[in-house]
Design a protein around this motif. Structure first.
Motif, mmCIF file in Angstrom:
data_model
loop_
_atom_site.group_PDB
_atom_site.id
_atom_site.type_symbol
_atom_site.label_atom_id
_atom_site.label_comp_id
_atom_site.label_asym_id
_atom_site.label_seq_id
_atom_site.Cartn_x
_atom_site.Cartn_y
_atom_site.Cartn_z
ATOM 1 N N UNK A 215 41.378 39.725 38.889
ATOM 2 C CA UNK A 215 41.510 40.477 37.640
ATOM 3 C C UNK A 215 40.949 41.873 37.866
ATOM 4 N N UNK A 216 41.734 42.858 37.524
ATOM 5 C CA UNK A 216 41.342 44.256 37.708
ATOM 6 C C UNK A 216 41.054 44.844 36.336
ATOM 7 N N UNK A 217 39.824 45.355 36.157
ATOM 8 C CA UNK A 217 39.400 45.912 34.871
ATOM 9 C C UNK A 217 38.664 47.223 35.114
ATOM 10 N N UNK A 218 38.532 47.999 34.045
ATOM 11 C CA UNK A 218 37.771 49.248 34.074
ATOM 12 C C UNK A 218 36.443 49.009 33.364
ATOM 13 N N UNK A 219 35.319 49.212 34.073
ATOM 14 C CA UNK A 219 33.987 48.945 33.549
ATOM 15 C C UNK A 219 33.306 50.264 33.196
ATOM 16 N N UNK A 229 25.448 41.778 38.434
ATOM 17 C CA UNK A 229 24.489 40.672 38.387
ATOM 18 C C UNK A 229 24.825 39.604 37.359
ATOM 19 N N UNK A 230 25.707 39.892 36.411
ATOM 20 C CA UNK A 230 25.998 38.943 35.345
ATOM 21 C C UNK A 230 27.021 37.893 35.742
ATOM 22 N N UNK A 231 27.319 37.037 34.790
ATOM 23 C CA UNK A 231 28.301 35.971 34.973
ATOM 24 C C UNK A 231 29.595 36.400 34.297
ATOM 25 N N UNK A 232 30.702 36.266 35.018
ATOM 26 C CA UNK A 232 31.995 36.725 34.511
ATOM 27 C C UNK A 232 32.959 35.546 34.397
ATOM 28 N N UNK A 233 33.807 35.616 33.396
ATOM 29 C CA UNK A 233 34.869 34.632 33.218
ATOM 30 C C UNK A 233 36.106 35.355 32.704
ATOM 31 N N UNK A 234 37.258 34.744 32.940
ATOM 32 C CA UNK A 234 38.530 35.372 32.577
ATOM 33 C C UNK A 234 39.355 34.382 31.772
ATOM 34 N N UNK A 243 39.448 28.928 30.596
ATOM 35 C CA UNK A 243 38.630 29.948 31.255
ATOM 36 C C UNK A 243 38.691 29.769 32.766
ATOM 37 N N UNK A 244 38.716 30.895 33.466
ATOM 38 C CA UNK A 244 38.679 30.913 34.921
ATOM 39 C C UNK A 244 37.385 31.577 35.372
ATOM 40 N N UNK A 245 36.753 30.974 36.361
ATOM 41 C CA UNK A 245 35.553 31.579 36.941
ATOM 42 C C UNK A 245 35.943 32.844 37.689
ATOM 43 N N UNK A 246 35.185 33.903 37.482
ATOM 44 C CA UNK A 246 35.472 35.177 38.128
ATOM 45 C C UNK A 246 34.241 35.647 38.897
ATOM 46 N N UNK A 247 34.485 36.210 40.075
ATOM 47 C CA UNK A 247 33.404 36.730 40.920
ATOM 48 C C UNK A 247 33.745 38.159 41.333
ATOM 49 N N UNK A 248 32.773 39.026 41.166
ATOM 50 C CA UNK A 248 32.993 40.430 41.520
ATOM 51 C C UNK A 248 33.206 40.552 43.029
ATOM 52 N N UNK A 249 34.352 41.109 43.402
ATOM 53 C CA UNK A 249 34.663 41.315 44.813
ATOM 54 C C UNK A 249 34.502 42.766 45.233
ATOM 55 N N UNK A 250 34.835 43.665 44.353
ATOM 56 C CA UNK A 250 34.817 45.080 44.721
ATOM 57 C C UNK A 250 34.662 45.923 43.465
ATOM 58 N N UNK A 268 39.574 35.419 41.486
ATOM 59 C CA UNK A 268 39.737 34.202 40.695
ATOM 60 C C UNK A 268 40.030 33.043 41.642
ATOM 61 N N UNK A 269 39.003 32.419 42.209
ATOM 62 C CA UNK A 269 39.253 31.356 43.203
ATOM 63 C C UNK A 269 39.928 30.124 42.633
ATOM 64 N N UNK A 270 39.837 29.904 41.321
ATOM 65 C CA UNK A 270 40.417 28.702 40.717
ATOM 66 C C UNK A 270 41.711 28.991 39.961
#
Length: 368
Positions: A215-219, A229-234, A243-250, A268-270
């Motif tokens: 998932x590509x977003x503008x922060x 550092x937080x927990x992300x979901x999509x 809900x899909x588990x999301x991990x910051x990659x870049x 989104x590994x799942x």
């Protein structure tokens, strides 16, 4: 005298009846006052709801492939066929497009001919070198002639090696005339058409790999730290309940000059097939380290020299004074960390005039 006595008795009787009537009237007034005091006191309430002190933040993003490659031919030439269309799924090694192979085949044939010629030259040079060795052993030739024949043989061997490499290169070039998929994926763009002349390395077919989606977003710059550092979901707009588990990659090292936001990519590994490429998604950021607190009106706080407390209303209209743990004060709210249960009804106004023995009635608004 008798008449006067009768009149006196009659007066006393009337006075007694009047007093009785007055007493009855006063008793009725007292009963009316008591009845008026019986109805429960109307109160406004606020519901206690505990949530993270740092609230969740949501951003709109897009589902994209982690790897999307622009594939191109490794040799120049004229496009003969384009074998795929946009949206088509391709497998590893599947042909995507081909070039006209006429010139490449001629080059391959030329390389083979040069290899054949180099082989013949080497055979002749090697025979001359062998004869020179035999003559030198018998003393019938000079060292200079021997060196010359040896140099000619070495040159012929090198020419043959170069011809062999040339044949291999031309074979590779001929194989490069077919553009093959190097991974399983879906075609997202076709940048060439039959008859078009392309250069080596020119982008021809764009393929998005199925290996992983993101998932590509503008922060905004104020939440870059939470994104790291937080927990992300999509969640997908098409599937809001999943809900899909999301991990910051870049995350981009610099902000966009126009929007002042940082482009972040969350893997989104799942993700399954329902998360199709290009879908709109909502990314939610939460901070697990934050404390759960409840915000209630400052007017609901009761404190008369003791511990800060709230009046809690139960289902029967009774109120109970309960002490609470105050974390901080805002301009209009008090932030608590405990003391009242989730969903408890808190008296919001007039707590200084409230008595725990009173019965109350919850109303939505007060009219004066």
């Amino acid at each position: 005298m008798f008449v006067r006595s009768v009149l006196s008795s009659y007066s006393r009787l009337l006075a007694g009846v009047s007093l009785a009537l007055m007493a009855a009237a006063l008793a009725g007034c007292n009963d009316s006052v008591a009845q008026k005091a019986e109805p429960p006191r109307p109160v406004l309430v606020a519901t206690a709801h505990y949530d993270a002190e740092s609230p969740e933040r949501s951003f709109v993003g897009t589902i994209k492939p982690r790897i999307e490659s622009d594939l191109g031919f490794r040799v120049a030439g004229k496009v003969a066929k384009r074998l795929v269309e946009v949206g088509q799924t391709v497998e590893v090694g599947q042909a995507l497009a081909t070039l006209d192979e006429v010139d490449l085949r001629l080059q391959a044939e030329q390389a083979v001919a040069e290899q054949t010629a180099a082989t013949g030259v080497l055979a002749q040079a090697a025979a001359a070198e062998q004869r020179a060795k035999e003559l030198k052993a018998k003393g019938w030739t000079t060292d200079a002639a021997m060196d010359s024949s040896r140099a000619a043989a070495d040159e012929a061997r090198a020419r043959l090696d170069r011809a062999v490499r040339s044949v291999e290169l031309t074979k590779n070039s001929l194989s490069y005339a077919t553009l093959n998929a190097d991974a399983r994926g879906v075609v997202t763009a076709t940048l060439i058409e039959p008859g078009q002349v392309v250069a080596a390395g020119q982008a021809s077919i764009r393929v998005a790999r199925f290996a992983e989606k993101e998932a590509v977003v503008a922060i905004p710059e104020t939440l870059v730290g939470r994104a790291k550092s937080g927990v992300a979901s999509v969640t997908l707009w098409s599937e809001p309940d999943k809900k899909y588990v999301a991990k910051l990659r870049e995350i981009a090292p610099a902000a966009d000059p126009a929007t002042r936001t940082y482009l972040a990519k969350f893997s989104l590994p799942e993700a399954d097939d329902k998360a199709a490429l290009g879908m709109t998604a909502t990314l939610t950021l939460s901070d697990t380290a934050t404390e759960r607190v409840a915000r209630l009106p400052l007017s609901a706080l009761f404190n008369e020299g003791g511990k800060p407390s709230f009046f809690v209303v139960d289902d029967n209209g009774s109120v109970t004074l309960k002490p609470v743990a105050v974390k901080s004060y805002d301009s209009n709210d008090v932030v608590i960390t405990g003391g009242v249960d989730e969903g408890a009804k808190i008296v919001a106004l007039g707590v200084q005039k409230l008595d725990p023995s009173q019965k109350v009635r919850v109303v939505s608004s007060l009219a004066f």
